[in-house]
Design a protein around this motif. Structure first.
Motif, short mmCIF file in Angstrom:
data_model
loop_
_atom_site.label_atom_id
_atom_site.label_comp_id
_atom_site.label_asym_id
_atom_site.label_seq_id
_atom_site.Cartn_x
_atom_site.Cartn_y
_atom_site.Cartn_z
N ILE A 810 0.92 1.71 -1.02
CA ILE A 810 1.17 3.14 -0.79
C ILE A 810 0.51 3.99 -1.88
O ILE A 810 -0.14 5.01 -1.61
N GLY A 811 0.67 3.57 -3.14
CA GLY A 811 0.13 4.35 -4.25
C GLY A 811 -1.38 4.46 -4.22
O GLY A 811 -1.95 5.55 -4.34
N VAL A 812 -2.05 3.32 -4.05
CA VAL A 812 -3.52 3.33 -4.04
C VAL A 812 -4.03 4.04 -2.78
O VAL A 812 -5.04 4.76 -2.84
N LEU A 813 -3.35 3.86 -1.66
CA LEU A 813 -3.77 4.52 -0.42
C LEU A 813 -3.71 6.04 -0.55
O LEU A 813 -4.68 6.75 -0.22
N ILE A 814 -2.58 6.55 -1.04
CA ILE A 814 -2.44 8.01 -1.18
C ILE A 814 -3.42 8.56 -2.21
O ILE A 814 -4.12 9.55 -1.97
N ALA A 815 -3.48 7.90 -3.37
CA ALA A 815 -4.39 8.37 -4.42
C ALA A 815 -5.84 8.28 -3.98
O ALA A 815 -6.65 9.17 -4.28
N GLY A 816 -6.18 7.23 -3.25
CA GLY A 816 -7.56 7.07 -2.79
C GLY A 816 -7.97 8.13 -1.81
O GLY A 816 -9.06 8.72 -1.91
N LEU A 817 -7.11 8.43 -0.84
CA LEU A 817 -7.44 9.44 0.16
C LEU A 817 -7.52 10.83 -0.47
O LEU A 817 -8.40 11.64 -0.10
#
Length: 836
Positions: A810-817
């Motif tokens: 969740i963290g990497v997905l949100i930060a990446g987008l």
């Protein structure tokens, strides 16, 4: 080209262009987090130590068997320390009908300097079931005596009675329920009384050859106390010694050491995050400056000139960023201190400047550690790169950069841990994690890439993108995994360890000791506990003996003239005991525990006293027990968990070897605060038994555990910011490449939604790998640190895996987008023109 102005001009240009955003943010958060943790940990440690000093009555004691010369008090006054003094001596107290040997304390104004003396509001009713406590306002007035419950019970005294103390008469005015230094050591176990030092001369009890202990109590600022200690150490005689709370009470010493390790572990987590963020930020910075270096090389700049340019650049940048981080860290810890005011019951003392120096050093070491080899990479860029952009990339210097950075980070670990064992465990753990994570990442990426053709469109592209940038993807996954692992250790793992620490000292931990129990009192004492519906405590045998020989050579206090702590042990008698089974709070660190039925004269010694006496495995010790000698070989060395408050001994032998010597018994048990009348009944029924109340010490340790837990929760807020910096740096590390990819795909007809879904798949896979790495590493590190450093039984927590993997995804997905929105919004034509 060697101009000092040029690096600052480049720095200003990069700042305006936004080139330094990631690196500056990572470095500021790293330093501010470190300084915040350093300041806050130091202030909490100082507060914990100061509160623990309430058990001693002062910050430091100067104890002497002869009157203390006046120059000690003069030096304390010069340093701005508060001072008080007391004189302790044994004497008979008489009320005309009975006599009782009592430990009398003659005190001066100001006593105690730390803590309070608590009196019973009902001094004329010794049988009160639950005495109401009130803090004493000062010391006994002239002509008065304050007595404890044992004196009142055995002499049948009431408030207003007159007792004889030596050549004078004093009036009983108060009943002492609790005093600060009564819980420190077993020297204060008998009946106690307190008088005004002004009445001491009238008693006529202090004569030549009297057994008297003179004490000078000191309290004040930490630095001033330390200065006095250092000054006094050089002037102590053989009959003088200095004593702090760590010297007086092994349980408090163990609890303070464990608290410091917890706080140091918290600080180390922020250092890990700092290293990961700066490593990624420096890598991006280097890649974006290759073209500029190639242009300067084509204009005639030498490699040495480029090296000088970037060294000045990074050193100046590091000092500026670290200074900003130090300022933010100081402000942050002050805000936390104000926030904590309602939780911690004492004011947090002001810290020293060491956290600032540590922060500045951290910033420079981390920045140069990760940046120096890439700088060598920059100076080696050929001028040909102006025409061919694939020229001049040296993998050797990149690898060397990470190795040097990790080496620098390792040194910082050991330094910041202030515990070589803890530092080495953390360093070894993270080094092993990097290697294992890297190999495992390479293997998993290969497996996932082999099945990408079976996946849907977005997942297939995400897997192909990770495979195409395999080295970059592994570096990102490892960095994110290390950062998330540090957060898991700081939160879930450390929370488990704190719970285990709580479990080692439960609410019903023994808070009273009974000493000097005779063999013929065991049965009556058992009946007493049964009559009061109390659980029967285990009785531990105890034989007193003085150490006479080591390896057949006589020992005396003169052999340890350079160590006052060891000299005190030689002068005093040891408490010896026997056991066939090793207690749960004892751990063998050297040698082996004896087998049942062992008849060989052997012994097990506690590791702290073994170090103090300079003895080792295989040495023979001879004890003088009531005129007879007992000799045994050291076959094991134990580590004792003193803060469990159970009965423990420095020296143990197998059963059957000391039974023929004079023996008494000792035990410990728990008495609820509402049932203290039981202690009064016990004192009346067994007047010879010494009752030691350590409830105050236990409450202090339990409060210390609670405060450490709260401190960790506050510090976690700042460590989370460092975690965001790692995410930011990881996403920004591939920002330029994604802008180029987006331009090419959109020029070929791809829609923004298609690219967004493909990148989301890629970020989810990276986050899953990072979460998997973090969960496995945090579990292993938690077990190793808990068992081998903090000596706590670590309990496996399956939620670590659920939280770790889900947080990673969740963290990497949100930060990446969020971080790649600019790549999708950049017009493709503009990007293609720059590439062309």
């Amino acid at each position: 080209m060697y101009s000092i102005k040029l690096p600052f001009q480049m720095m200003r240009r990069d700042w305006r262009a936004g080139e330094l955003n990631v690196l500056l943010l990572a470095l500021i958060i790293a330093v501010s987090g470190m300084v915040t943790v350093g300041f806050f940990a130091e202030r909490v440690e100082l507060a914990l130590a100061r509160e623990s000093n309430q058990l001693l009555g002062a910050d430091l004691l100067l104890i002497s068997s002869k009157p203390i010369p006046g120059h000690f008090a003069e030096e304390a006054g010069r340093l701005g320390l508060k001072i008080s003094s007391l004189t302790k001596f044994p004497s008979m107290i008489s009320n005309g009908e009975g006599n009782l040997l009592t430990q009398i304390k003659a005190v001066t104004d100001g006593y105690p300097l730390r803590g309070r003396v608590y009196l019973s509001s009902q001094p004329s009713s010794a049988a009160a079931s639950q005495p109401q406590l009130q803090a004493a306002d000062g010391i006994p007035p002239r002509g008065a005596i304050w007595i404890d419950e044992k004196v009142m019970a055995q002499l049948a005294l009431r408030g207003g009675d007159v007792v004889e103390v030596g050549a004078t008469q004093l009036i009983v005015t108060e009943l002492i329920v609790r005093e600060p230094d009564h819980s420190v050591g077993f020297i204060n176990m008998g009946a106690r009384a307190m008088i005004n030092a002004g009445d001491l001369e009238a008693t006529g009890l202090i004569q030549e050859g009297s057994r008297v202990s003179y004490q000078l109590l000191l309290a004040g600022e930490i630095d001033s106390v330390k200065q006095f200690r250092d000054w006094a150490k050089k002037r102590l005689t053989n009959y003088q010694r200095l004593e702090g709370i760590r010297d007086a009470r092994p349980e408090i010493k163990a609890a303070l050491q464990r608290a410091e390790k917890f706080l140091n572990l918290t600080a180390l987590a922020s250092v890990v995050l700092a290293g990961a963020a700066i490593a990624l930020a420096v890598r991006r910075f280097t890649q974006r400056h290759l073209d500029g270096c190639a242009v300067m090389r084509s204009l005639g700049a030498s490699q040495n000139q480029l090296l000088f340019l970037y060294l000045v650049y990074f050193i100046s940048f590091g000092v500026i960023a670290s200074a900003i981080g130090c300022f933010i860290g100081f402000a942050g810890q002050q805000a936390l201190a104000l926030w904590l005011t309602g939780i911690v019951e004492t004011d947090l003392p002001w810290p020293g400047v060491m956290p600032v120096l540590q922060g500045l050093l951290l910033g420079l070491v981390l920045l140069l550690g990760f940046a120096l080899p890439p700088v060598l990479n920059l100076r080696s860029v050929p001028a040909l790169r102006v025409l061919r952009r694939d020229a001049g990339l040296s993998n050797f210097h990149s690898i060397a950069g990470y190795l040097l950075g990790l080496a620098s980070l390792s040194l910082l670990f050991i330094w910041k841990a202030q515990d070589l064992k803890l530092g080495l465990y953390v360093v070894t753990g993270f080094a092993a994690a990097i290697v294992i994570f890297g190999c495992l990442g390479w293997l998993l990426i290969g497996i996932l890439a082999s099945i990408r053709h079976q996946a849907g469109g977005a997942w297939r592209y995400g897997l192909a993108s990770i495979r195409r940038r395999s080295i970059s993807s592994i570096l990102q996954a490892v960095a994110l995994g290390l950062g998330l692992m540090a957060l898991l250790i700081l939160t879930l793992i450390q929370d488990d360890l704190v719970k285990d620490w709580h479990a080692s000292l439960p609410p019903e931990a023994p808070n009273h000791f009974l000493v000097n129990i005779q063999a013929d009192q065991l049965q009556p004492l058992e009946e007493f506990f049964q009559h009061h519906a109390m659980e029967q405590p285990a009785m531990a045998p105890m034989v007193r003996g003085r150490l006479a020989q080591i390896n057949g050579k006589k020992v005396s206090a003169k052999n340890y003239a350079d160590d006052l702590h060891a000299e005190r042990h030689i002068r005093r008698e040891f408490n010896l005991s026997w056991a066939n089974e090793l207690a749960l709070d004892n751990q063998i660190v050297q040698g082996v525990w004896w087998q049942d039925g062992s008849n060989e004269p052997e012994l097990s010694i506690e590791e702290g006293i073994a170090t103090t006496l300079r003895v080792k495995l295989g040495d023979t010790l001879t004890f003088d027990i009531a005129g007879s000698h007992f000799t045994a070989k050291i076959t094991s060395i134990r580590k004792v968990d003193w803060d469990t408050f159970r009965v423990n001994f420095f020296v143990l032998v197998p059963a059957g070897q000391l039974e023929n010597y004079p023996v008494s018994y000792i035990t410990s048990f728990y008495v609820p605060p509402t049932d203290l009348a039981v202690i009064h009944d016990l004192v009346k029924a067994f007047p010879n038994i010494l009752v030691v109340d350590v409830a105050l010490v236990i409450r202090q340790v339990q409060q210390m555990i609670q405060q450490v837990s709260q401190a960790i929760e506050f510090v976690f807020l700042f460590t989370v910011l460092a975690g965001f910096a790692v995410l930011y740096a990881a996403i920004a590390a591939t920002q330029d490449e994604r802008i180029q990819e987006a331009a090419i795909f959109r020029a070929l007809g791809a829609k923004r939604e298609q690219l967004s879904r493909a990148w989301a798949a890629e970020f989810a896979i990276l986050g899953g790998l990072a979460g998997l790495f973090a969960s496995a590493g945090a579990t292993a590190m938690g077990f190793a640190i808990g068992k081998h450093v903090l000596h706590l039984e670590y309990t496996f927590n399956p939620w670590i895996w659920v939280v770790g993997i889900s947080t990673g995804i969740i963290g990497v997905l949100i930060a990446g987008l969020l971080g790649t929105r600019s790549a999708l919004s950049t017009p493709p034509l503009l990007t293609l023109r720059k590439l062309g």
